[in-house]
Write a protein that holds these residues in place. Structure first.
Motif, PDB file in Angstrom:
ATOM      1  N   ILE A 225       0.838  -1.208   0.000  1.00 21.01           N
ATOM      2  CA  ILE A 225       0.000   0.000   0.000  1.00 21.01           C
ATOM      3  C   ILE A 225       0.870   1.254   0.000  1.00 21.01           C
ATOM      4  O   ILE A 225       0.573   2.238  -0.706  1.00 21.01           O
ATOM      5  CB  ILE A 225      -0.955  -0.025   1.214  1.00 21.01           C
ATOM      6  CG1 ILE A 225      -1.983  -1.155   1.048  1.00 21.01           C
ATOM      7  CG2 ILE A 225      -1.669   1.308   1.371  1.00 21.01           C
ATOM      8  CD1 ILE A 225      -2.850  -1.355   2.267  1.00 21.01           C
ATOM      9  N   GLU A 226       1.953   1.233   0.792  1.00 22.53           N
ATOM     10  CA  GLU A 226       2.850   2.392   0.820  1.00 22.53           C
ATOM     11  C   GLU A 226       3.493   2.626  -0.544  1.00 22.53           C
ATOM     12  O   GLU A 226       3.608   3.775  -0.999  1.00 22.53           O
ATOM     13  CB  GLU A 226       3.929   2.185   1.879  1.00 22.53           C
ATOM     14  CG  GLU A 226       3.415   2.186   3.309  1.00 22.53           C
ATOM     15  CD  GLU A 226       2.836   3.529   3.703  1.00 22.53           C
ATOM     16  OE1 GLU A 226       3.340   4.556   3.209  1.00 22.53           O
ATOM     17  OE2 GLU A 226       1.878   3.551   4.498  1.00 22.53           O
ATOM     18  N   ARG A 227       3.879   1.565  -1.241  1.00 23.06           N
ATOM     19  CA  ARG A 227       4.476   1.725  -2.567  1.00 23.06           C
ATOM     20  C   ARG A 227       3.453   2.259  -3.569  1.00 23.06           C
ATOM     21  O   ARG A 227       3.782   3.097  -4.428  1.00 23.06           O
ATOM     22  CB  ARG A 227       5.022   0.378  -3.057  1.00 23.06           C
ATOM     23  CG  ARG A 227       6.128  -0.191  -2.171  1.00 23.06           C
ATOM     24  CD  ARG A 227       7.359   0.698  -2.209  1.00 23.06           C
ATOM     25  NE  ARG A 227       8.420   0.187  -1.344  1.00 23.06           N
ATOM     26  CZ  ARG A 227       8.582   0.515  -0.078  1.00 23.06           C
ATOM     27  NH1 ARG A 227       7.756   1.398   0.487  1.00 23.06           N
ATOM     28  NH2 ARG A 227       9.569   0.011   0.632  1.00 23.06           N
ATOM     29  N   LEU A 228       2.225   1.808  -3.476  1.00 23.52           N
ATOM     30  CA  LEU A 228       1.184   2.330  -4.365  1.00 23.52           C
ATOM     31  C   LEU A 228       0.923   3.806  -4.096  1.00 23.52           C
ATOM     32  O   LEU A 228       0.685   4.580  -5.041  1.00 23.52           O
ATOM     33  CB  LEU A 228      -0.103   1.520  -4.187  1.00 23.52           C
ATOM     34  CG  LEU A 228      -0.053   0.052  -4.658  1.00 23.52           C
ATOM     35  CD1 LEU A 228      -1.347  -0.654  -4.329  1.00 23.52           C
ATOM     36  CD2 LEU A 228       0.222  -0.016  -6.162  1.00 23.52           C
ATOM     37  N   LYS A 229       0.992   4.204  -2.827  1.00 22.45           N
ATOM     38  CA  LYS A 229       0.821   5.627  -2.517  1.00 22.45           C
ATOM     39  C   LYS A 229       1.961   6.455  -3.104  1.00 22.45           C
ATOM     40  O   LYS A 229       1.734   7.569  -3.594  1.00 22.45           O
ATOM     41  CB  LYS A 229       0.754   5.811  -0.993  1.00 22.45           C
ATOM     42  CG  LYS A 229      -0.543   5.306  -0.359  1.00 22.45           C
ATOM     43  CD  LYS A 229      -0.539   5.552   1.136  1.00 22.45           C
ATOM     44  CE  LYS A 229      -1.831   5.089   1.777  1.00 22.45           C
ATOM     45  NZ  LYS A 229      -1.822   5.290   3.258  1.00 22.45           N
ATOM     46  N   GLU A 230       3.188   5.921  -3.037  1.00 26.17           N
ATOM     47  CA  GLU A 230       4.319   6.639  -3.631  1.00 26.17           C
ATOM     48  C   GLU A 230       4.148   6.783  -5.141  1.00 26.17           C
ATOM     49  O   GLU A 230       4.449   7.848  -5.709  1.00 26.17           O
ATOM     50  CB  GLU A 230       5.618   5.891  -3.308  1.00 26.17           C
ATOM     51  CG  GLU A 230       6.013   5.951  -1.847  1.00 26.17           C
ATOM     52  CD  GLU A 230       7.300   5.204  -1.578  1.00 26.17           C
ATOM     53  OE1 GLU A 230       7.891   4.693  -2.556  1.00 26.17           O
ATOM     54  OE2 GLU A 230       7.721   5.132  -0.415  1.00 26.17           O
ATOM     55  N   MET A 231       3.685   5.719  -5.806  1.00 17.70           N
ATOM     56  CA  MET A 231       3.440   5.797  -7.240  1.00 17.70           C
ATOM     57  C   MET A 231       2.363   6.823  -7.557  1.00 17.70           C
ATOM     58  O   MET A 231       2.504   7.623  -8.508  1.00 17.70           O
ATOM     59  CB  MET A 231       3.025   4.426  -7.769  1.00 17.70           C
ATOM     60  CG  MET A 231       4.126   3.377  -7.716  1.00 17.70           C
ATOM     61  SD  MET A 231       3.537   1.731  -8.119  1.00 17.70           S
ATOM     62  CE  MET A 231       2.935   1.991  -9.783  1.00 17.70           C
ATOM     63  N   HIS A 232       1.301   6.829  -6.763  1.00 15.27           N
ATOM     64  CA  HIS A 232       0.215   7.790  -6.989  1.00 15.27           C
ATOM     65  C   HIS A 232       0.702   9.220  -6.809  1.00 15.27           C
ATOM     66  O   HIS A 232       0.370  10.111  -7.605  1.00 15.27           O
ATOM     67  CB  HIS A 232      -0.928   7.474  -6.018  1.00 15.27           C
ATOM     68  CG  HIS A 232      -2.117   8.378  -6.175  1.00 15.27           C
ATOM     69  ND1 HIS A 232      -2.321   9.490  -5.371  1.00 15.27           N
ATOM     70  CD2 HIS A 232      -3.153   8.347  -7.054  1.00 15.27           C
ATOM     71  CE1 HIS A 232      -3.430  10.089  -5.740  1.00 15.27           C
ATOM     72  NE2 HIS A 232      -3.966   9.417  -6.757  1.00 15.27           N
ATOM     73  N   GLN A 233       1.523   9.432  -5.769  1.00 12.43           N
ATOM     74  CA  GLN A 233       2.050  10.775  -5.532  1.00 12.43           C
ATOM     75  C   GLN A 233       2.974  11.212  -6.670  1.00 12.43           C
ATOM     76  O   GLN A 233       2.938  12.377  -7.107  1.00 12.43           O
ATOM     77  CB  GLN A 233       2.796  10.803  -4.201  1.00 12.43           C
ATOM     78  CG  GLN A 233       3.351  12.171  -3.825  1.00 12.43           C
ATOM     79  CD  GLN A 233       4.064  12.146  -2.488  1.00 12.43           C
ATOM     80  OE1 GLN A 233       4.168  11.092  -1.854  1.00 12.43           O
ATOM     81  NE2 GLN A 233       4.582  13.293  -2.076  1.00 12.43           N
ATOM     82  N   TYR A 234       3.784  10.274  -7.176  1.00 15.53           N
ATOM     83  CA  TYR A 234       4.688  10.623  -8.263  1.00 15.53           C
ATOM     84  C   TYR A 234       3.913  11.029  -9.510  1.00 15.53           C
ATOM     85  O   TYR A 234       4.225  12.054 -10.147  1.00 15.53           O
ATOM     86  CB  TYR A 234       5.599   9.431  -8.574  1.00 15.53           C
ATOM     87  CG  TYR A 234       6.375   9.589  -9.858  1.00 15.53           C
ATOM     88  CD1 TYR A 234       7.474  10.436  -9.936  1.00 15.53           C
ATOM     89  CD2 TYR A 234       5.983   8.904 -11.013  1.00 15.53           C
ATOM     90  CE1 TYR A 234       8.174  10.593 -11.120  1.00 15.53           C
ATOM     91  CE2 TYR A 234       6.678   9.053 -12.201  1.00 15.53           C
ATOM     92  CZ  TYR A 234       7.780   9.900 -12.251  1.00 15.53           C
ATOM     93  OH  TYR A 234       8.456  10.066 -13.427  1.00 15.53           O
ATOM     94  N   PHE A 235       2.899  10.254  -9.884  1.00 16.62           N
ATOM     95  CA  PHE A 235       2.143  10.573 -11.087  1.00 16.62           C
ATOM     96  C   PHE A 235       1.345  11.874 -10.924  1.00 16.62           C
ATOM     97  O   PHE A 235       1.144  12.605 -11.904  1.00 16.62           O
ATOM     98  CB  PHE A 235       1.208   9.419 -11.447  1.00 16.62           C
ATOM     99  CG  PHE A 235       1.927   8.239 -12.052  1.00 16.62           C
ATOM    100  CD1 PHE A 235       2.584   8.356 -13.266  1.00 16.62           C
ATOM    101  CD2 PHE A 235       1.968   7.022 -11.402  1.00 16.62           C
ATOM    102  CE1 PHE A 235       3.256   7.289 -13.833  1.00 16.62           C
ATOM    103  CE2 PHE A 235       2.633   5.950 -11.949  1.00 16.62           C
ATOM    104  CZ  PHE A 235       3.283   6.078 -13.164  1.00 16.62           C
TER     105      PHE A 235
END
Length: 349
Positions: A225-235
């Motif tokens: 979940i933390e990695r998905l949040k990082e991806m979402h923030q990057y995009f």
């Protein structure tokens, strides 16, 4: 006087001698592609942080030692280096490289195979003066790596590895920037034994293996979940124009979506349902068997207690029927009294 040689392992051997003495430095010619951090480095970094910067906003910096083979960097040891920086102005910082050179000369006598391969920081993120520090470490290593070790990382790996590369800007100029490297935790056999001994004092032996497995799965899901949040923030940052487009990240993200299963396929959905039902059936049967065994043990315990109670009652009744040896029976008492009376009778004549 300086001389450069090439050894059989594909490494540059720089030999310098003169008034300052003899210095031998081996640096890998290949650019690192993967970083492996050993447990001793993590323990040393945590100890360094607790001694110097615990309960503060400061970070600690040290030197990494190890070896490089075919692009894989094995970080097997490290030592702390005095470091200070201005919190307001990142351009003002101090790293005692004289202390580093003295420490390196002593470490080299202990293990000649370990070389300076980079430096570590407790970050927890890359800071503005890290490029300047990296250029200083490049004096001792041709391709140094930066490993950021997050002491307070609750989920996932606490390490992030970086290397610098020249990137072209939109105006035609080039600048040096950090590029992320794959990082993992590895250990030798002796290190694994030591880590297991340390975990014995931390691990709760009362927790079953099933509970441990469930906790590990929960931790893995939280990390995802933390990695998905990082991806979402990057995009989101890319969509706003704050960050430039990185085609490598976009390609990796596309590969992730391509690997996702197609749930529109009925055959795949049915296979998932069957697999889930099989797992749930195993869990149900395990719970049922566990309940039956618990009831069986309870009944056996009650039967055993009842037998012990009956045996105790039987022993008590037997003790009541058998009088003590020193105590006379009632018939004997009557016989003694009758004899005593006859002895005291006087004859008539």
């Amino acid at each position: 006087m300086s001389e450069e040689k090439q050894n059989n392992d594909g490494m540059d051997l720089d030999v310098q001698d003169g008034d300052s003495g003899f210095v031998s430095v081996i640096v890998p010619t290949s650019i690192p592609t993967t970083v492996v951090v050993h447990p001793l480095v993590l323990l040393s970094t945590v100890d360094h942080y607790n001694r110097v910067a615990k309960d503060t906003k400061k970070r600690v910096v040290g030197i990494l030692l190890g070896s490089t083979s075919k692009g894989t960097v094995d970080i097997t040891n490290s030592y702390a280096v005095p470091f200070e920086e201005d919190e307001r102005n990142s351009d003002i910082w101090f790293l005692d490289h004289n202390y580093h050179e003295n420490m390196w000369s002593m470490f080299k006598k202990v293990n000649a195979r370990e070389r300076v391969i980079g430096w570590y920081s407790t970050g927890p993120n890359v800071k503005g003066n890290d490029l300047a520090i990296h250029s200083l470490i490049r004096r001792y290593c041709k391709h140094p790596v930066l490993v950021i070790i997050d002491i307070d990382q609750p989920i996932g790996l606490p390490t992030k590895a970086y290397i610098t590369q020249q990137e072209a800007n939109e105006d035609g100029t080039s600048s040096e920037k950090f590029q992320h490297l794959p990082c993992m935790i590895g250990a030798l056999e002796a290190e694994e034994v030591g880590v297991e001994h340390l975990l014995r004092d931390i691990k709760d032996t009362n927790i079953s293996s099933l509970a441990t497995s469930i906790n590990l799965k929960i931790t893995g899901i939280k990390s995802l979940i933390e990695r998905l949040k990082e991806m979402h923030q990057y995009f989101e940052e890319v969509a706003k124009g704050t960050l430039p487009i990185n085609h490598t990240i976009i390609n990796h993200t596309q590969e992730i979506f391509n690997l996702l299963p197609n749930f529109n396929d009925e055959t795949l959905v049915r296979a998932f349902d069957i697999k889930t039902n099989d797992h749930l059936l195993a869990v149900y049967l395990s719970s049922l068997i566990r309940s039956v065994i618990a009831l069986h043990n309870l009944i056996n315990n009650k039967i055993e207690n009842q037998d012990l109670y009956e045996d105790k009652k039987r022993v008590e009744k037997k003790d009541e029927k058998q009088p003590d040896k020193g105590e006379q029976k009632p018939e004997d008492k009557k016989a003694v009294s009758y004899t005593h009376l006859r002895a005291h009778e006087t004859p008539e004549h």
